[in-house]
Structures are given as structure tokens and as C-alpha cells.
Write an enzyme that holds these catalytic residues in place. Sequence first.
Site, PDB file in Angstrom:
ATOM      1  N   ALA A   1      13.999  -4.056 -12.228  1.00  0.00           N
ATOM      2  CA  ALA A   1      14.024  -4.856 -13.457  1.00  0.00           C
ATOM      3  C   ALA A   1      15.359  -4.796 -14.179  1.00  0.00           C
ATOM      4  CB  ALA A   1      12.910  -4.401 -14.401  1.00  0.00           C
ATOM      5  N   SER A   2      16.227  -3.865 -13.816  1.00  0.00           N
ATOM      6  CA  SER A   2      17.514  -3.768 -14.497  1.00  0.00           C
ATOM      7  C   SER A   2      18.537  -4.763 -13.965  1.00  0.00           C
ATOM      8  CB  SER A   2      18.076  -2.344 -14.365  1.00  0.00           C
ATOM      9  OG  SER A   2      18.287  -2.014 -12.996  1.00  0.00           O
TER      10      SER A   2
ATOM     11  N   SER B   1      13.687 -13.782   1.055  1.00  0.00           N
ATOM     12  CA  SER B   1      14.959 -14.487   0.961  1.00  0.00           C
ATOM     13  C   SER B   1      15.021 -15.620   1.965  1.00  0.00           C
ATOM     14  CB  SER B   1      16.119 -13.516   1.226  1.00  0.00           C
ATOM     15  OG  SER B   1      17.350 -14.202   1.356  1.00  0.00           O
TER      16      SER B   1
ATOM     17  N   TYR C   1      19.538  -7.057   6.322  1.00  0.00           N
ATOM     18  CA  TYR C   1      18.914  -7.723   5.180  1.00  0.00           C
ATOM     19  C   TYR C   1      17.882  -8.748   5.654  1.00  0.00           C
ATOM     20  CZ  TYR C   1      18.592 -10.220   0.717  1.00  0.00           C
ATOM     21  OH  TYR C   1      18.134 -10.809  -0.442  1.00  0.00           O
TER      22      TYR C   1
ATOM     23  N   ALA D   1      16.327  -8.960   8.531  1.00  0.00           N
ATOM     24  CA  ALA D   1      15.192  -8.318   9.185  1.00  0.00           C
ATOM     25  C   ALA D   1      14.242  -7.719   8.161  1.00  0.00           C
ATOM     26  CB  ALA D   1      15.695  -7.233  10.147  1.00  0.00           C
TER      27      ALA D   1
ATOM     28  N   LYS E   1      13.803  -8.639   5.050  1.00  0.00           N
ATOM     29  CA  LYS E   1      13.143  -9.697   4.287  1.00  0.00           C
ATOM     30  C   LYS E   1      12.139 -10.468   5.134  1.00  0.00           C
ATOM     31  CE  LYS E   1      15.066  -9.016   0.282  1.00  0.00           C
ATOM     32  NZ  LYS E   1      14.251  -8.650  -0.902  1.00  0.00           N
TER      33      LYS E   1
ATOM     34  N   ILE F   1      21.135 -18.003  -5.747  1.00  0.00           N
ATOM     35  CA  ILE F   1      20.734 -17.826  -7.146  1.00  0.00           C
ATOM     36  C   ILE F   1      21.906 -17.247  -7.914  1.00  0.00           C
ATOM     37  CG2 ILE F   1      19.091 -16.704  -8.716  1.00  0.00           C
ATOM     38  CD1 ILE F   1      17.777 -18.753  -6.903  1.00  0.00           C
TER      39      ILE F   1
END
Length: 271
Positions: A38-39, A166, A179, A181, A183, A212
Amino acid sequence: MNPPPHDIQAAPSRPALRMLKPPGGAPQSRRVAIVTGASGGLGTAIATSLAQAGFDLTLHYHHNADAAEALADRLQDGVRATTFQADLARSSEADALVAHAVSEFGRADVLVNNAGMTADAPLHKLSDDDWEAVLRTNLTATMYTTRAALPGIYERGWGRILNLTSVCAQTGYARTAAYAASKAGIIGLTKVVAAEAATKGVTCNAIAPGLIDAGLGAALSAKAFDALLAPTPVGRPGTAEEVGDLCAFLASASAGYITGQVYAVNGGLHM
């Protein structure tokens, strides 16, 4: 998603519950969401959308306590929020995160698995340590937190699990083996949880952002950013708020007949 963590030394902490204004109903009557990572920029937007939808919140962070505390301070009036530090690649700390939410609020109804990292390199140069760190932070941690949250959610007969995957899991991009793999594994895990939980009042869905303007997207080099922007049909990056608002909808009672799905928020980059 958050920038890559580099150490796993910190122990869980339990900062005091903060209440910006007494909520309209009794504490036990309000639904509670846990947001991991959340940070970071994306996690902040997700938490903000859930707060606007009326959820009380447990805000997880790994390293950036200041950002998590600042987010708790910014949430709308009437929302109760607590922060919690954990390395979710350790099962005991994932268990502790869920236990903290239950201790503070009496329940945990929604889990948003957003925390993540990347370690990009050509596959023939990818180290064992980087591969294992990305898989544990992204995929294994998602399993740990989900496993910890489900018994209480099953007992109450209502819940939502939301997993951030993703566009990289849906199409191939060079240098993203670990990354992508991890996701892709999250998509498989999402479908299994959806199948197991469907008769228990629980849904599980995945959200697959493209480019994003927050989190890992904001950390891209200008060259990499432009390389993803150029083939995006809508001609702009997505906003973190667009992802957050989708999370709020999927966490709502209105989404009770939606489960096991992967929602693309990518401007048409992958169809």
C-alpha cells in the site's frame, strides 16, 4: 506495485489503529480490506478507492513506513486505517498481517495482493537469486496471504480476493522472464482459488495492468516507457486510479457473480 525490495531483515510492527473520524456504523458492521504494497503508487490508489467505497483498511508495507503512515493520514473521514510492516515472502509474516487485521477490526473481508517486484535481465544472464526473489515476492507471497485470509473469510461466508498480475503474463516482453513467470503463476492461482471458493460466497479475480503511470510503470526508463506506450491503442498510459476503481468494484457486493476472471487495464495493448 512497489519498487523492488532489497532486504528481508525487518520484523513485523503493529502501529496503533488510527481513526480520522468515528465511522457511521459500529466497527464490526463495516467491511475490512487488506491492501499489500500500500505504500507504493498503485497500492495507494487501490487503498484510496476502497476507502471511498467505505472499507476500513489494513495497509501493508515492506520498507516505506512513512508513505504508509502518510496514506493512512490522507484517507477520507470516517475510514479507520492501520499500517503493518511485513516481508510477505515469509509465511509467518503473511499470517501475522492477516492476524493483525482481525485483531484490530475483528474481521478481514477483502484481500488485495498488490505488492511486487521485478528484476529484469536477459534469461541467460538472470541469476538464481533474482529469479527466486521475484517468484517469492510476487507469487509465493500471494499464495501465503491468500492462504492466511481464506479460513476467516470462509467462516463469514463472504469475501473477495483480488490479485494484481500484469500484461507481461499475457504476452512476452524481453528481459522479464522472472516477472512474467511470477505474474502468469498468479493467474493460475487466481483460477484455482475461484474454483475452490465459489460455493463459499467468495470470489477471486485478477487484474492485469499494462502501462500505468505509477509503481513499476513510473520506474521505467524513458526508452522502455515509450516502447510500451507506442503500441497502446488509446495513446496514453493508464492511471493508478483506474486500477483502484476497478478493485473497488470487484470488491463490492455488485461483483458477486464475477469470479476467476482476468481484467485487462491496458488501453488495448493486449486484447
